[in-house]
Design an enzyme around this catalytic site. Structure first.
Site, PDB file in Angstrom:
ATOM      1  N   GLY A  72      15.589 -11.313  33.018  1.00 47.10           N
ATOM      2  CA  GLY A  72      16.839 -10.737  33.531  1.00 47.10           C
ATOM      3  C   GLY A  72      17.882 -10.624  32.423  1.00 47.10           C
ATOM      4  N   GLN A 107       6.188 -12.591  44.718  1.00 43.91           N
ATOM      5  CA  GLN A 107       4.993 -11.830  44.360  1.00 43.91           C
ATOM      6  C   GLN A 107       5.286 -10.773  43.290  1.00 43.91           C
ATOM      7  OE1 GLN A 107       2.975  -9.159  47.212  1.00 43.91           O
ATOM      8  NE2 GLN A 107       1.255 -10.549  47.062  1.00 43.91           N
ATOM      9  N   PHE A 148       0.871  -1.181   0.000  1.00 42.61           N
ATOM     10  CA  PHE A 148       0.000   0.000   0.000  1.00 42.61           C
ATOM     11  C   PHE A 148       0.903   1.226   0.000  1.00 42.61           C
ATOM     12  CE2 PHE A 148      -2.813   2.757   2.829  1.00 42.61           C
ATOM     13  CZ  PHE A 148      -3.855   2.898   1.920  1.00 42.61           C
ATOM     14  N   GLY A 187      -7.147  -2.374   8.109  1.00 41.86           N
ATOM     15  CA  GLY A 187      -5.749  -2.722   8.360  1.00 41.86           C
ATOM     16  C   GLY A 187      -5.388  -2.672   9.834  1.00 41.86           C
ATOM     17  N   GLU A 204      -1.071   8.265  18.364  1.00 40.93           N
ATOM     18  CA  GLU A 204      -1.611   9.633  18.522  1.00 40.93           C
ATOM     19  C   GLU A 204      -2.756   9.825  17.523  1.00 40.93           C
ATOM     20  OE1 GLU A 204       1.634   8.795  18.423  1.00 40.93           O
ATOM     21  OE2 GLU A 204       2.200   9.340  20.465  1.00 40.93           O
ATOM     22  N   GLU A 213       0.519   2.116  10.320  1.00 41.26           N
ATOM     23  CA  GLU A 213      -0.934   2.143  10.053  1.00 41.26           C
ATOM     24  C   GLU A 213      -1.654   3.149  10.963  1.00 41.26           C
ATOM     25  OE1 GLU A 213      -2.977  -1.206   8.625  1.00 41.26           O
ATOM     26  OE2 GLU A 213      -1.131  -2.219   8.066  1.00 41.26           O
TER      27      GLU A 213
HETATM   28  N1  CAA Z   1     -12.708   6.187   8.241  1.00 42.29           N
HETATM   29  C1  CAA Z   1     -13.464   6.613   7.212  1.00 42.29           C
HETATM   30  N2  CAA Z   1     -13.430   7.885   6.758  1.00 42.29           N
HETATM   31  C2  CAA Z   1     -12.606   8.742   7.383  1.00 42.29           C
HETATM   32  C3  CAA Z   1     -11.786   8.363   8.471  1.00 42.29           C
HETATM   33  C4  CAA Z   1     -11.872   7.018   8.895  1.00 42.29           C
HETATM   34  N3  CAA Z   1     -11.127   6.538   9.904  1.00 42.29           N
HETATM   35  N4  CAA Z   1     -11.074   9.445   8.873  1.00 42.29           N
HETATM   36  C5  CAA Z   1     -11.429  10.451   8.074  1.00 42.29           C
HETATM   37  N5  CAA Z   1     -12.356  10.035   7.178  1.00 42.29           N
HETATM   38  C6  CAA Z   1     -13.011  10.825   6.125  1.00 42.29           C
HETATM   39  C7  CAA Z   1     -13.841  11.981   6.700  1.00 42.29           C
HETATM   40  O1  CAA Z   1     -15.134  11.545   7.004  1.00 42.29           O
HETATM   41  C8  CAA Z   1     -13.805  12.952   5.544  1.00 42.29           C
HETATM   42  O2  CAA Z   1     -14.690  12.515   4.540  1.00 42.29           O
HETATM   43  P1  CAA Z   1     -15.420  13.571   3.527  1.00 42.29           P
HETATM   44  O3  CAA Z   1     -14.374  14.272   2.746  1.00 42.29           O
HETATM   45  O4  CAA Z   1     -16.299  12.697   2.695  1.00 42.29           O
HETATM   46  O5  CAA Z   1     -16.178  14.526   4.440  1.00 42.29           O
HETATM   47  C9  CAA Z   1     -12.404  12.780   4.982  1.00 42.29           C
HETATM   48  O6  CAA Z   1     -11.993  11.458   5.349  1.00 42.29           O
HETATM   49  C10 CAA Z   1     -11.414  13.801   5.505  1.00 42.29           C
HETATM   50  O7  CAA Z   1     -11.448  13.716   6.910  1.00 42.29           O
HETATM   51  P2  CAA Z   1     -10.609  14.725   7.834  1.00 42.29           P
HETATM   52  O8  CAA Z   1     -10.948  16.143   7.476  1.00 42.29           O
HETATM   53  O9  CAA Z   1     -10.791  14.274   9.244  1.00 42.29           O
HETATM   54  O10 CAA Z   1      -9.120  14.428   7.310  1.00 42.29           O
HETATM   55  P3  CAA Z   1      -7.718  14.899   7.858  1.00 42.29           P
HETATM   56  O11 CAA Z   1      -6.918  15.340   6.697  1.00 42.29           O
HETATM   57  O12 CAA Z   1      -7.902  15.807   9.027  1.00 42.29           O
HETATM   58  O13 CAA Z   1      -7.047  13.520   8.350  1.00 42.29           O
HETATM   59  C11 CAA Z   1      -6.657  11.567   9.695  1.00 42.29           C
HETATM   60  C12 CAA Z   1      -7.672  12.571   9.124  1.00 42.29           C
HETATM   61  C13 CAA Z   1      -7.498  10.648  10.568  1.00 42.29           C
HETATM   62  C14 CAA Z   1      -5.585  12.222  10.536  1.00 42.29           C
HETATM   63  C15 CAA Z   1      -6.026  10.793   8.503  1.00 42.29           C
HETATM   64  O14 CAA Z   1      -5.173  11.609   7.741  1.00 42.29           O
HETATM   65  C16 CAA Z   1      -5.244   9.573   8.973  1.00 42.29           C
HETATM   66  O15 CAA Z   1      -5.824   8.527   9.225  1.00 42.29           O
HETATM   67  N6  CAA Z   1      -3.905   9.698   9.058  1.00 42.29           N
HETATM   68  C17 CAA Z   1      -3.042   8.557   9.390  1.00 42.29           C
HETATM   69  C18 CAA Z   1      -2.559   7.915   8.135  1.00 42.29           C
HETATM   70  C19 CAA Z   1      -2.016   6.543   8.389  1.00 42.29           C
HETATM   71  O16 CAA Z   1      -2.600   5.734   9.085  1.00 42.29           O
HETATM   72  N7  CAA Z   1      -0.888   6.249   7.752  1.00 42.29           N
HETATM   73  C20 CAA Z   1      -0.291   4.948   7.802  1.00 42.29           C
HETATM   74  C21 CAA Z   1       0.050   4.500   6.425  1.00 42.29           C
HETATM   75  S1  CAA Z   1      -0.027   2.806   6.053  1.00 42.29           S
HETATM   76  C22 CAA Z   1       1.313   2.144   6.800  1.00 42.29           C
HETATM   77  O17 CAA Z   1       1.519   2.287   7.952  1.00 42.29           O
HETATM   78  C23 CAA Z   1       2.291   1.430   5.968  1.00 42.29           C
HETATM   79  C24 CAA Z   1       2.380   0.015   6.033  1.00 42.29           C
HETATM   80  O18 CAA Z   1       2.783  -0.504   5.036  1.00 42.29           O
HETATM   81  C25 CAA Z   1       2.089  -0.851   7.241  1.00 42.29           C
END
Ligand code: CAA
Length: 379
Positions: free
Chosen positions: A339, A279, A123, A242, A367, A363
């Site tokens: 240990g 304990q 991804f 995920g 925070e 993922e």
């Molecule tokens: N589920 C469904 N929809 C969601 C959502 C969720 N958890 N969070 C936000 N949305 C939707 C909102 O409803 C909104 O929808 P509309 O445009 O239709 O109204 C849209 O997304 C935008 O929402 P926000 O204004 O809240 O968006 P934001 O820019 O403020 O960001 C955030 C929200 C939750 C911080 C998001 O950016 C986020 O999840 N960030 C973390 C990213 C992440 O997890 N990265 C990891 C990458 S994968 C990885 O780790 C690699 C790997 O290979 C293991």
């Protein structure tokens, strides 16, 4: 309310446990030391159906459910967290969105090879300047005839080194922020894709974590996943699922470390008695087990909600956050119970301690999970 696994889930758990004990556990230390999972093991995982547990049989999947998938990732991660995240990122970050958002043609074209393990999925969301702020995606694309042309860079891509199949997020207009983002299915073995590096990491060292350059990567228009401009929704939905996989991975790491700590505390004698008779050790074991149990309840609940077609966004964030913090806590305590021996590679808890930390980061950092949970509470 029934807290028992069904007979089918128990049979699955026991058969995966046997496979893990026979095939994965003996290799776990070598996988960490050599920074690679043997191709033969990946192939065996495919043959066992572990790479497509909740994908329908018509696309070559095992036809089970999300709870089965969580059990698979948990059991594998008890022995080898690198193998656990291979399965998790592959299934829920690549096959998952193709199943949810793909057309029938896309599912038939891409899913059988993913489910068999012929191709390993990943991804491509994260970028040097777009980690937690996923909407800040700077990779761009433009349309040219029947193709999309993608340019940018991606980092920290789990499974990237396999050069299999990727779900790539890119923007056609960055001023639109998250509304300019689209998702594409990409064969990573294509001109325009180059690996910049595979990272040398603290833990999950057997898992590829790859940085990519995408230079004029040409993708057929038919590979657009979901609607144009709706890629952020694809990404958010994908991450909701995920996070159950990462919770299951963290749960497995914690359980693996706990099993070793419990056994060691019975064997190790100091001051003329087993250390489990003190304990201070008993209280550690009690706290560890309680946190593991709460992590399991949250993780299985989120999986069951997804299986029931109910909203599970808050539960997936909660289980990921809680299970990952449990994994860090339990592995630290397991090492302490061992240990000085715990600090030695042969005892394996030091590897688990290193492996656990990433589950609090990828993922979505914990925070960000707290942002997701509190936004839903207050909306
Ligand atoms: N589920 C469904 N929809 C969601 C959502 C969720 N958890 N969070 C936000 N949305 C939707 C909102 O409803 C909104 O929808 P509309 O445009 O239709 O109204 C849209 O997304 C935008 O929402 P926000 O204004 O809240 O968006 P934001 O820019 O403020 O960001 C955030 C929200 C939750 C911080 C998001 O950016 C986020 O999840 N960030 C973390 C990213 C992440 O997890 N990265 C990891 C990458 S994968 C990885 O780790 C690699 C790997 O290979 C293991």
């Amino acid at each position: 309310m029934n807290f028992e696994l069904s007979q089918d889930h128990k049979v699955l758990r026991d058969s995966v446990r046997d496979f893990v004990n026979n095939e994965i556990k003996p290799l776990a230390m070598e996988i960490d030391e050599k920074h690679a999972i043997p191709d033969t093991l990946v192939q065996q995982m495919g043959e066992m159906g572990l790479l497509g547990s909740y994908l329908p049989e018509e696309y070559g999947g095992a036809g089970m459910d999300m709870l089965s998938y969580a059990i698979v990732v948990e059991e594998v991660s008890k022995a080898c967290a690198s193998s656990g995240v291979l399965i998790s990122a592959h299934t829920s970050l690549c096959s998952g969105p193709i199943l949810t958002f793909g057309t029938e043609e896309q599912k038939q074209k891409w899913l059988p090879d993913l489910n068999s393990g012929e191709k390993i999925g990943c991804f491509l969301l994260t970028e040097p300047d777009a980690g937690s702020d996923a909407g800040g995606t700077a990779t761009t694309y433009r349309r040219e005839g029947d193709e999309f042309v993608i340019n940018g860079s991606k980092i920290f891509i789990t499974n990237g080194g396999f050069l299999g199949t990727g779900v790539v997020l890119a923007s056609f207009d960055r001023s639109l922020k998250h509304k300019g983002i689209s998702a594409f299915i990409v064969d990573l073995n294509s001109p325009g894709v180059s690996i910049l590096k595979n990272e040398n990491k603290m833990g999950i060292r057997g898992s590829y974590t790859t940085a990519f350059a995408l230079d004029d990567l040409r993708v057929p228009a038919e590979n657009l996943l979901g609607k144009e401009g709706k890629g952020f929704n694809v990404a958010m939905d994908t991450l909701n699922g995920g996070r159950i996989g990462i919770a299951a991975q963290a749960l497995g790491i914690a359980e693996g470390a706990f099993e070793r700590a419990l056994a060691y505390s019975k064997e190790r004698k100091q001051f003329g008695q087993a250390i489990c008779d003190f304990q201070t050790i008993q209280f550690k074991l009690a706290d560890m087990k309680t946190r593991i149990e709460t992590s399991k309840l949250l993780t299985y609940k989120a999986a069951c909600l997804k299986d029931a077609g109910q909203n599970y966004t808050m539960e997936s964030a909660m289980c990921k956050m809680h299970a990952s913090e449990t994994a860090t806590y339990v592995t630290k305590e397991a090492l302490q119970i061992h240990g000085g021996y715990g600090y030695i590679a042969d005892y394996e808890v030091e590897r688990m301690y290193r492996d656990a930390k990433i589950t609090e980061i990828y993922e979505g950092t914990n925070e960000i999970q707290r942002v997701v949970i509190s936004k839903l509470l207050l909306s």
